[in-house]
Design a protein around this motif. Structure first.
Motif, PDB file in Angstrom:
ATOM      1  N   PHE A 130       0.830  -1.207   0.000  1.00  0.00           N
ATOM      2  CA  PHE A 130       0.000   0.000   0.000  1.00  0.00           C
ATOM      3  C   PHE A 130       0.869   1.263   0.000  1.00  0.00           C
ATOM      4  N   LEU A 131       1.979   1.234   0.740  1.00  0.00           N
ATOM      5  CA  LEU A 131       2.886   2.385   0.731  1.00  0.00           C
ATOM      6  C   LEU A 131       3.482   2.582  -0.659  1.00  0.00           C
ATOM      7  N   GLY A 132       3.872   1.488  -1.309  1.00  0.00           N
ATOM      8  CA  GLY A 132       4.395   1.582  -2.666  1.00  0.00           C
ATOM      9  C   GLY A 132       3.362   2.113  -3.644  1.00  0.00           C
ATOM     10  N   LEU A 133       2.128   1.638  -3.527  1.00  0.00           N
ATOM     11  CA  LEU A 133       1.058   2.130  -4.393  1.00  0.00           C
ATOM     12  C   LEU A 133       0.802   3.615  -4.148  1.00  0.00           C
ATOM     13  N   ALA A 134       0.861   4.036  -2.886  1.00  0.00           N
ATOM     14  CA  ALA A 134       0.668   5.457  -2.567  1.00  0.00           C
ATOM     15  C   ALA A 134       1.786   6.301  -3.174  1.00  0.00           C
ATOM     16  N   GLN A 135       3.023   5.804  -3.133  1.00  0.00           N
ATOM     17  CA  GLN A 135       4.136   6.522  -3.757  1.00  0.00           C
ATOM     18  C   GLN A 135       3.912   6.660  -5.259  1.00  0.00           C
ATOM     19  N   PHE A 136       3.425   5.594  -5.883  1.00  0.00           N
ATOM     20  CA  PHE A 136       3.189   5.617  -7.328  1.00  0.00           C
ATOM     21  C   PHE A 136       2.073   6.583  -7.685  1.00  0.00           C
ATOM     22  N   ILE A 137       0.978   6.554  -6.927  1.00  0.00           N
ATOM     23  CA  ILE A 137      -0.178   7.399  -7.226  1.00  0.00           C
ATOM     24  C   ILE A 137       0.139   8.877  -7.007  1.00  0.00           C
ATOM     25  N   THR A 138       0.857   9.187  -5.922  1.00  0.00           N
ATOM     26  CA  THR A 138       1.190  10.592  -5.627  1.00  0.00           C
ATOM     27  C   THR A 138       2.386  11.085  -6.422  1.00  0.00           C
ATOM     28  N   GLY A 139       3.136  10.156  -6.999  1.00  0.00           N
ATOM     29  CA  GLY A 139       4.288  10.548  -7.807  1.00  0.00           C
ATOM     30  C   GLY A 139       5.454  11.065  -7.000  1.00  0.00           C
ATOM     31  N   GLY A 140       5.626  10.546  -5.804  1.00  0.00           N
ATOM     32  CA  GLY A 140       6.750  10.979  -4.975  1.00  0.00           C
ATOM     33  C   GLY A 140       6.768  10.261  -3.643  1.00  0.00           C
ATOM     34  N   LYS A 141       7.723  10.658  -2.823  1.00  0.00           N
ATOM     35  CA  LYS A 141       7.814  10.069  -1.486  1.00  0.00           C
ATOM     36  C   LYS A 141       6.689  10.577  -0.602  1.00  0.00           C
ATOM     37  N   LEU A 142       6.457   9.857   0.504  1.00  0.00           N
ATOM     38  CA  LEU A 142       5.320  10.131   1.371  1.00  0.00           C
ATOM     39  C   LEU A 142       5.704  10.884   2.638  1.00  0.00           C
ATOM     40  N   GLY A 143       6.975  11.271   2.768  1.00  0.00           N
ATOM     41  CA  GLY A 143       7.414  11.980   3.966  1.00  0.00           C
ATOM     42  C   GLY A 143       7.573  11.073   5.170  1.00  0.00           C
ATOM     43  N   LEU A 144       7.882   9.823   4.931  1.00  0.00           N
ATOM     44  CA  LEU A 144       8.020   8.846   6.011  1.00  0.00           C
ATOM     45  C   LEU A 144       9.486   8.533   6.294  1.00  0.00           C
ATOM     46  N   THR A 145      10.322   9.555   6.259  1.00  0.00           N
ATOM     47  CA  THR A 145      11.760   9.363   6.446  1.00  0.00           C
ATOM     48  C   THR A 145      12.073   8.677   7.769  1.00  0.00           C
ATOM     49  N   MET A 146      11.378   9.048   8.828  1.00  0.00           N
ATOM     50  CA  MET A 146      11.653   8.464  10.141  1.00  0.00           C
ATOM     51  C   MET A 146      11.285   6.980  10.215  1.00  0.00           C
ATOM     52  N   PHE A 147      10.502   6.497   9.233  1.00  0.00           N
ATOM     53  CA  PHE A 147      10.126   5.083   9.202  1.00  0.00           C
ATOM     54  C   PHE A 147      10.934   4.287   8.183  1.00  0.00           C
ATOM     55  N   GLY A 148      11.950   4.893   7.581  1.00  0.00           N
ATOM     56  CA  GLY A 148      12.821   4.173   6.674  1.00  0.00           C
ATOM     57  C   GLY A 148      12.734   4.600   5.228  1.00  0.00           C
ATOM     58  N   GLU A 149      11.807   5.491   4.886  1.00  0.00           N
ATOM     59  CA  GLU A 149      11.710   5.954   3.507  1.00  0.00           C
ATOM     60  C   GLU A 149      12.956   6.764   3.181  1.00  0.00           C
ATOM     61  N   ALA A 150      13.650   6.378   2.118  1.00  0.00           N
ATOM     62  CA  ALA A 150      14.946   6.974   1.790  1.00  0.00           C
ATOM     63  C   ALA A 150      14.859   7.764   0.484  1.00  0.00           C
ATOM     64  N   GLU A 151      15.975   8.354   0.120  1.00  0.00           N
ATOM     65  CA  GLU A 151      16.030   9.156  -1.099  1.00  0.00           C
ATOM     66  C   GLU A 151      15.653   8.344  -2.329  1.00  0.00           C
ATOM     67  N   ARG A 152      16.034   7.058  -2.335  1.00  0.00           N
ATOM     68  CA  ARG A 152      15.760   6.198  -3.488  1.00  0.00           C
ATOM     69  C   ARG A 152      14.522   5.323  -3.276  1.00  0.00           C
ATOM     70  N   SER A 153      13.659   5.709  -2.347  1.00  0.00           N
ATOM     71  CA  SER A 153      12.430   4.950  -2.131  1.00  0.00           C
ATOM     72  C   SER A 153      11.425   5.174  -3.250  1.00  0.00           C
ATOM     73  N   TYR A 154      11.575   6.263  -3.961  1.00  0.00           N
ATOM     74  CA  TYR A 154      10.773   6.520  -5.156  1.00  0.00           C
ATOM     75  C   TYR A 154      11.640   7.305  -6.124  1.00  0.00           C
ATOM     76  N   PHE A 155      11.759   6.820  -7.346  1.00  0.00           N
ATOM     77  CA  PHE A 155      12.489   7.583  -8.352  1.00  0.00           C
ATOM     78  C   PHE A 155      12.064   7.135  -9.738  1.00  0.00           C
ATOM     79  N   GLU A 156      12.354   7.975 -10.699  1.00  0.00           N
ATOM     80  CA  GLU A 156      12.064   7.665 -12.102  1.00  0.00           C
ATOM     81  C   GLU A 156      13.358   7.338 -12.807  1.00  0.00           C
ATOM     82  N   MET A 157      13.291   6.378 -13.761  1.00  0.00           N
ATOM     83  CA  MET A 157      14.468   6.026 -14.535  1.00  0.00           C
ATOM     84  C   MET A 157      14.070   5.741 -15.971  1.00  0.00           C
ATOM     85  N   ARG A 158      15.048   5.851 -16.854  1.00  0.00           N
ATOM     86  CA  ARG A 158      14.801   5.657 -18.278  1.00  0.00           C
ATOM     87  C   ARG A 158      14.502   4.203 -18.579  1.00  0.00           C
ATOM     88  N   ALA A 159      13.521   3.991 -19.448  1.00  0.00           N
ATOM     89  CA  ALA A 159      13.225   2.679 -20.021  1.00  0.00           C
ATOM     90  C   ALA A 159      12.895   2.927 -21.482  1.00  0.00           C
TER      91      ALA A 159
END
Length: 423
Positions: A130-159
């Motif tokens: 659910f956290l991953g789906l929320a990151q995808f839907i909002t298009g960014g991190k959820l502000g949960l740094t204190m719970f382990g969400e890191a800089e690379r918890s959500y990012f875009e890359m070339r495909a």
């Protein structure tokens, strides 16, 4: 309660070293898991001290190789003069996981507890999904740094010519979420065959669908490969139990796998691009990284370069044409090469012996458990760890650091103990 905090890192650092090198441990920290775990450990030790009838099993087939690995790690860190507080933090984390294994293996001895832990594991998978789906839907991190969400918890890359959005929940990186979900998806698939009521199957189909979507959104090709391989083994094993014919089970598995694969590739363009088009990622770097790791092992076969110290030393052994340790200063993306490079060949062999013992335990439980529920859970875990081994040919985890691994290994050991005592 403490297993719930395994994928949710609520840490407080007493000491933190600036990140000059990419290290998994950069300081002395206490996590929420630690608080609950040591409360349970204290209660267990108190019970042992006051009740002579409380048996304590040390499980030498696991604990002796583990202790030897710890001693090798100690010698390697001393030999390579790793910063003192970091060396202490590393050694403590490894030793703590031996305590985690022993605690779980000694205390998880009732079928009801196994059921509760399995349900809790699936809930953990749902939370991260659910956290991953929320990151995808909002298009960014959820502000949960204190719970382990890191800089690379959500990012875009070339495909190809487009971008894909990769999610990680609170596990720090999409590849880590893929490893986590791969194990739980195998368990989920196996339990679909193990439960008896329609209501239980409905809930398992829902968890399978939600975790499956999150697994796709990690865009981890190693994770997908591990899931396909492990899922194939799970399906074959379970279907063979029901059908009783190997050929028919293999045809069914092949048909189901082909249908799922074609549906994803045809129906989701980003999956197709991630698999078949240039993503400008790190895939091409894995070969030179492995070359550097192999050269590191050749020069340090006994003690390695020190646990958690690979990136600090890899440049000395970089013989790649691209100078990969300078352009991509990360640990080698192969768990087994990383163990060999940091802790030496003997430590690698000992870990493989522990891993082999776990496979033996799970195979035995799958075929001898009087509980249908536990038997199919063992099938899921067996296949999940096969997928783990395959995925970690392309990924690293520092297997002696995450408590989740040793909680599971303690569970596998406890399954054997429970069956022996029940029979």
């Amino acid at each position: 309660m403490c297993p719930f905090f395994l994928p949710i890192r609520v840490d407080y650092h007493f000491y933190f070293l600036p990140d000059y090198f990419a290290r998994d441990i950069n300081g002395l920290a206490v996590s929420a898991f630690d608080v609950f775990f040591f409360m349970g450990l204290g209660i267990w030790l108190f019970r042992i001290a006051n009740d002579r009838l409380t048996a304590v099993r040390l499980f030498p087939r696991i604990s002796i190789p583990f202790l030897i690995i710890w001693l090798i790690s100690l010698a390697g860190l001393i030999h390579n003069s790793v910063d003192g507080p970091i060396a202490i933090a590393v050694l403590w984390q490894v030793l703590k996981n031996l305590l985690v294994f022993l605690y779980v293996a000694n205390n998880l001895h009732r079928l009801g507890r196994f059921r509760h832990i399995l349900i809790l594991l699936l809930i953990m998978g749902l939370v991260q999904s659910f956290l991953g789906l929320a990151q995808f839907i909002t298009g960014g991190k959820l502000g949960l740094t204190m719970f382990g969400e890191a800089e690379r918890s959500y990012f875009e890359m070339r495909a190809g010519a487009e971008y894909v959005s990769r999610v990680a929940g609170t596990l720090g990186h999409p590849n880590k979420l893929a490893v986590f979900l791969n194990l739980l998806l195998q368990l989920n698939i196996a339990l679909l065959f193990g439960v008896r009521t329609a209501r239980q199957r409905l809930w398992l189909w829902l968890t399978l669908g939600i975790m499956g979507i999150a697994m796709v959104l990690t865009y981890s090709r190693g994770g997908w490969l591990g899931l396909i391989f492990g899922g194939g083994v799970t399906l074959f094993w379970c279907l063979y139990r029901i059908i009783g014919k190997r050929t028919l089970a293999m045809i069914a598995v092949g048909t189901i796998s082909a249908m799922i694969f074609l549906s994803l590739v045809i129906g989701i363009p980003s999956v197709r691009k991630r698999l078949f088009e240039n993503d400008y990622g790190t895939a091409a770097l894995r070969v030179p990284m492995s070359l550097v790791a192999a050269n590191t092992i050749v020069h340090n076969p006994l003690l390695g370069v020190g646990l958690n110290n690979y990136t600090a030393e890899s440049k000395r052994y970089d013989i790649s044409d691209s100078g990969v340790s300078y352009t991509f200063p990360r640990p080698v993306h192969n768990e087994f090469l990383l163990i060999g490079a940091e802790q030496g060949v003997i430590a690698l062999i000992l870990f493989l012996s522990i891993l082999a013992q776990m496979f033996i335990y799970l195979f035995w439980v799958a075929n001898h458990s009087p509980s249908r529920y536990l038997s199919y859970a063992a099938i899921g875990f067996f296949s999940g760890w096969l997928g783990w081994c395959l995925h970690h040919q392309f990924e690293y985890e520092y297997v002696f650091f995450p408590e989740f691994t040793w909680v599971l290994f303690g569970m596998f050991q406890a399954m054997v103990v429970w069956i022996d005592s029940d029979s």
